[in-house]
Design an enzyme around this catalytic site. Structure first.
Site: not given
Ligand code: DOR
Ligand code: ZN
Length: 405
Positions: A57, A272
């Site tokens: 992120r 993931d």
């Protein structure tokens, strides 16, 4: 020059050796004590984990995660290398966005890292590989595959076909209806669709069933599964914390996957890791898809090994060796010429996973109370970075380029 002494995992078994390291790289492996300082590593020593699929992120959504917390989470769970995805708030599609991501990360990483670019009309030479979105997921990227320019590197595919997703769209307020809104057939159609492009080095990410893995493998692709598709299903009582794309499937499909972890159709187990805040996850219908997992991947799979669900050989090939090979990095093996990334494991010490003990900024896990075997010590390129669950070094991770062939 320095040496490490212990029981090292090498070519399928543990061997008592002296591993000689120079500037972070393994330069020799000996049976006898070499004439240099020696550090003893207790327990069983495995290569450091390589997680080729994370979303840290950074930059853009640092309320969910940043490279410091994501990478701290990784090393605390025995992963010393990650490859980070390009669906940032500003997607990483060209050299300019790639460079600004790299400079935003700066020297804040505790693990060595590669960065993907989103496949586009521009090649980013330093990218570890290219990411293809055949269907929209969190971040809304969709790749026009026939308009992209390709590198001779891994192409990681989010395989859910957009048309199929649109045809199945529905209100979804539970894990079962989320599964129905992005059914397995969207994954199978994506695998078939990918074949038509005749690309090399295609890697199908996060496949959710044995059938899709075998199908992808039969077409010459490399394959990936996640711990959440192996261990969780749509009947789990975790509501939006289990909302992820592709969705958790029904129990019978998950159990078939769990019963076939030795399958040659599985190359990689990747996390993931895709954290969202608890606030984001409050209302199922509006909750973004994605869940954290970089810290729990190695502990969960090592504990599955202890339970007889996977061999140690397959656990290490899928979490260390194969991802390093696919991303072309000198990681994943305790052998001459590879980086000295080690994790020391006590297989008898089985812990319980608690969200509050983990290091991701999001502060929760879908695997609350699951058993996990966490590393006692972690070494990155010969440097001790984690001791008894605590980081003991500054962030010394470096950026990895994919090898040119
Ligand atoms: O569930 C998902 N979350 N799937 C993706 O493909 C992206 C990820 C995210 O970035 O949150
Ligand atoms: Zn992803």
């Amino acid at each position: 020059m320095e040496a490490f002494h212990g029981q090292f995992y090498m070519r399928g078994e543990f061997r008592e050796k002296y591993v000689v390291v120079d500037r972070g790289v393994i330069v020799d492996i000996k049976d006898e004590k070499p004439d240099t300082s020696v550090t003893s590593i207790p327990g069983h020593v495995l290569p450091g984990g390589v997680d080729m699929h994370v979303h840290f992120r950074d930059p853009g959504e640092n309320e969910k995660e940043d490279f410091r917390t994501g990478s701290l989470s990784a090393i605390s769970g025995g992963t010393t290398t990650v490859c980070d995805m390009p669906n940032n708030r500003i997607p990483i599609t060209d050299i300019t966005t790639f460079r600004s991501k790299l400079s935003a990360i700066g020297s804040r990483s505790f693990v060595d890292f590669g960065l993907y670019q989103a496949a586009s009309k521009e090649i980013v030479p330093d990218a570890i590989g290219q990411k293809i979105f055949l269907g929209k997921s969190t971040g809304g990227l969709l790749t026009e595959v026939d308009k992209c320019i390709w590198q001779d590197k891994v192409k990681v595919v989010h395989g859910e076909l957009q048309e199929c997703i649109e045809n199945n769209a529905r209100e979804n307020d539970s894990l079962v209806s989320h599964d129905m809104s992005r059914p397995l057939e969207c994954e199978l159609e994506a695998i078939e669709g990918m074949f038509k492009f005749r690309l090399e080095k295609v890697h199908m990410a996060h496949l959710t069933s044995l059938r899709s893995l075998e199908f992808a493998k039969s077409l010459g692709f490399t394959t990936e599964v996640t711990p959440h598709h192996i261990l969780l299903n749509s009947s789990a009582n975790i509501s939006s914390l289990g909302k992820v794309n592709p969705p958790l499937r029904k129990k019978s499909i998950q159990e078939e996957l769990l019963g076939n972890l030795e399958s040659r159709a599985i190359d990689v187990i990747a996390s993931d890791h895709a954290p969202h805040t608890l606030k984001d996850k409050e209302v199922f219908r509006d909750a973004p898809s994605g869940l954290p997992g970089v810290e729990t991947r190695v502990p969960l799979i090592l504990s599955s090994y202890r339970k007889g669900l996977i061999s140690l050989k397959k656990a290490i090939s899928s979490m260390m060796e194969r991802p390093a090979e696919i991303c072309r990095i000198n990681k994943g093996y305790i052998e001459k010429g590879f980086d000295a990334d080690f994790i020391s494991i006590n297989f008898r010490e089985i812990g319980r996973i608690k969200g509050e003990d983990l290091h991701s900024k999001c502060g929760w896990t879908p695997f609350e109370n699951f058993e996990g075997i966490f590393p006692k010590l972690v070494f990155l390129r010969g440097e001790l970075v984690v001791q008894e669950g605590e980081a003991v070094s500054s962030s010394s991770g470096v950026f990895l380029n994919a090898k040119e062939q």
